[in-house]
Enzyme design. Sequence first.
Site, short mmCIF file in Angstrom:
data_model
loop_
_atom_site.label_atom_id
_atom_site.label_comp_id
_atom_site.label_asym_id
_atom_site.label_seq_id
_atom_site.Cartn_x
_atom_site.Cartn_y
_atom_site.Cartn_z
N GLU A 79 0.80 -1.25 0.00
CA GLU A 79 0.00 0.00 0.00
C GLU A 79 0.82 1.29 0.00
OE1 GLU A 79 -2.67 -0.33 3.34
OE2 GLU A 79 -3.73 -2.03 2.49
N GLU A 121 -6.01 -10.81 -1.15
CA GLU A 121 -6.84 -10.61 0.06
C GLU A 121 -8.33 -10.56 -0.27
OE1 GLU A 121 -5.43 -7.22 2.34
OE2 GLU A 121 -3.34 -7.68 1.89
N ASN A 172 2.15 -5.14 -3.21
CA ASN A 172 0.75 -5.45 -2.89
C ASN A 172 -0.05 -4.15 -2.68
OD1 ASN A 172 -1.20 -7.56 -2.27
ND2 ASN A 172 -1.13 -6.85 -0.14
N ASP A 212 -12.07 -10.68 -0.43
CA ASP A 212 -13.28 -10.95 0.35
C ASP A 212 -14.39 -10.07 -0.21
OD1 ASP A 212 -12.55 -8.49 1.55
OD2 ASP A 212 -12.03 -9.39 3.48
N HIS A 267 -10.61 -6.23 -1.80
CA HIS A 267 -11.63 -6.22 -0.74
C HIS A 267 -12.89 -5.61 -1.37
CE1 HIS A 267 -8.92 -7.52 2.35
NE2 HIS A 267 -8.04 -6.60 1.99
C1 XIL Z 1 -5.90 -6.45 8.49
C2 XIL Z 1 -6.17 -7.68 9.36
O1 XIL Z 1 -7.12 -8.48 8.71
C3 XIL Z 1 -6.65 -7.29 10.73
O2 XIL Z 1 -6.73 -8.41 11.57
C4 XIL Z 1 -5.72 -6.25 11.33
O3 XIL Z 1 -6.24 -5.82 12.56
C5 XIL Z 1 -5.53 -5.07 10.41
O4 XIL Z 1 -5.07 -5.54 9.16
N1 XIL Z 1 -4.89 -4.67 3.79
C6 XIL Z 1 -3.84 -5.44 4.19
C7 XIL Z 1 -3.99 -6.35 5.36
O5 XIL Z 1 -2.80 -5.48 3.51
O6 XIL Z 1 -2.78 -6.54 6.05
C8 XIL Z 1 -5.06 -5.87 6.31
O7 XIL Z 1 -5.26 -6.86 7.31
C9 XIL Z 1 -6.34 -5.58 5.55
C10 XIL Z 1 -6.14 -4.53 4.51
#
Ligand code: XIL
Length: 368
Positions: free
Chosen positions: A162, A277, A210, A279, A246
């Site tokens: 990020e 990631e 990422n 979802d 996400h």
């Molecule tokens: C999130 C986790 O899921 C949580 O448990 C934590 O409290 C905060 O981070 N982008 C990312 C991940 O790259 O590392 C993040 O994960 C979600 C967003």
Amino acid sequence: MKRKRCLLILSFLFIISCVGSLKNDSDTLAGEEESIKKYAQAKGIYVGTAVRYTPLFHPAETNYKKLLTKEFNIIVAEDDMKFENLQTSENNFFFNYADRITAFAKSNGMKVRGHTLLWHNQSGFAANITDPTQASNVLSNHIFTVMRRYSNVVEYWDVVNEAIGSDTNLIGYPNSLRKSFWWTNLGEAYVEYAFQLARAAVPNAKLFYNEYGNEGVSRYKFRETINLVSNLKAKGLIDGLGLQMHLSTDRNYPFDDNFFLALEEYAKLGVEIHITELDIAIRLTNTNGIALTPEELEIEYEKQAQMYALTFATCLSNTNVKAILMWGFTDKYSWIPQYRINYGDALIFDKNYNKKKAYKAILEILKK
Ligand code: XIL
């Protein structure tokens, strides 16, 4: 007469076995138990999930481990390999959880993604550093120590996570970089610096950038991602791009060709692509803040299933996509309810580890 009876018995047995196999149809794959990983493997793609230490090793959570090994062939620690959890104070490392998670993956023949070496969040004491030399030393020590410890088990690393800012006025990499403490200390070259360190630490590890908000050609971080990755690629410092993804059912994305076209553009850069990631959250209340009725919820689950299926199908259409990981697999353990108010149920197994429509839709796509 005897022959007739024999035939009768045989046909009876045949029918019984047909009914039996019909009943088991959803659980068999060439005699083995059916799973998404088996069909994914046949398509040359890894399918995985983020994992949490506690449910994975908790004796009361047997379903968590069981489903994990049955369904997936690649994992990533959701939090346990982030900076704050590995380096608790300067040069003091805590490896217990990461060691157990990676050993578990290895003994179960699973691949591991390492997440993440440099991020602006969950960075513990590093976020308070104001001295550039110290920042540089801390980053270097972190990358070398962590990558080398896991060099025989972590194949892919999210070296930087990020780094592109969300300020859309600041376009044009590196101007678009997030002005985090890493940037303040090390300047705009910090992304490249992190990749150089990672390359030197473990030369055969696959190094990834990422990011979120770049999963479509019209998404606000798309162009900046292209710029950042092509810059690193020209210098031989990067092997892959991670797209977080996400999503939620109340946005129509990725139902247009946005995602498909973005994958094509990223593939042209010559990097491997992982969905890191995924979802798909559901808004659990209506606009008046009232909980959805069971009927309304069913409609959302159906939409969620279609979105998961379309995401997988689009990924399968691009040979550069080598892995799809979800950010968890059971609604019992998901970051969404804590981070997105009124949203939840984003994953493919429900809170009781039952398969949701989304699971079945993914399986159908992988079977095609
Ligand atoms: C999130 C986790 O899921 C949580 O448990 C934590 O409290 C905060 O981070 N982008 C990312 C991940 O790259 O590392 C993040 O994960 C979600 C967003």
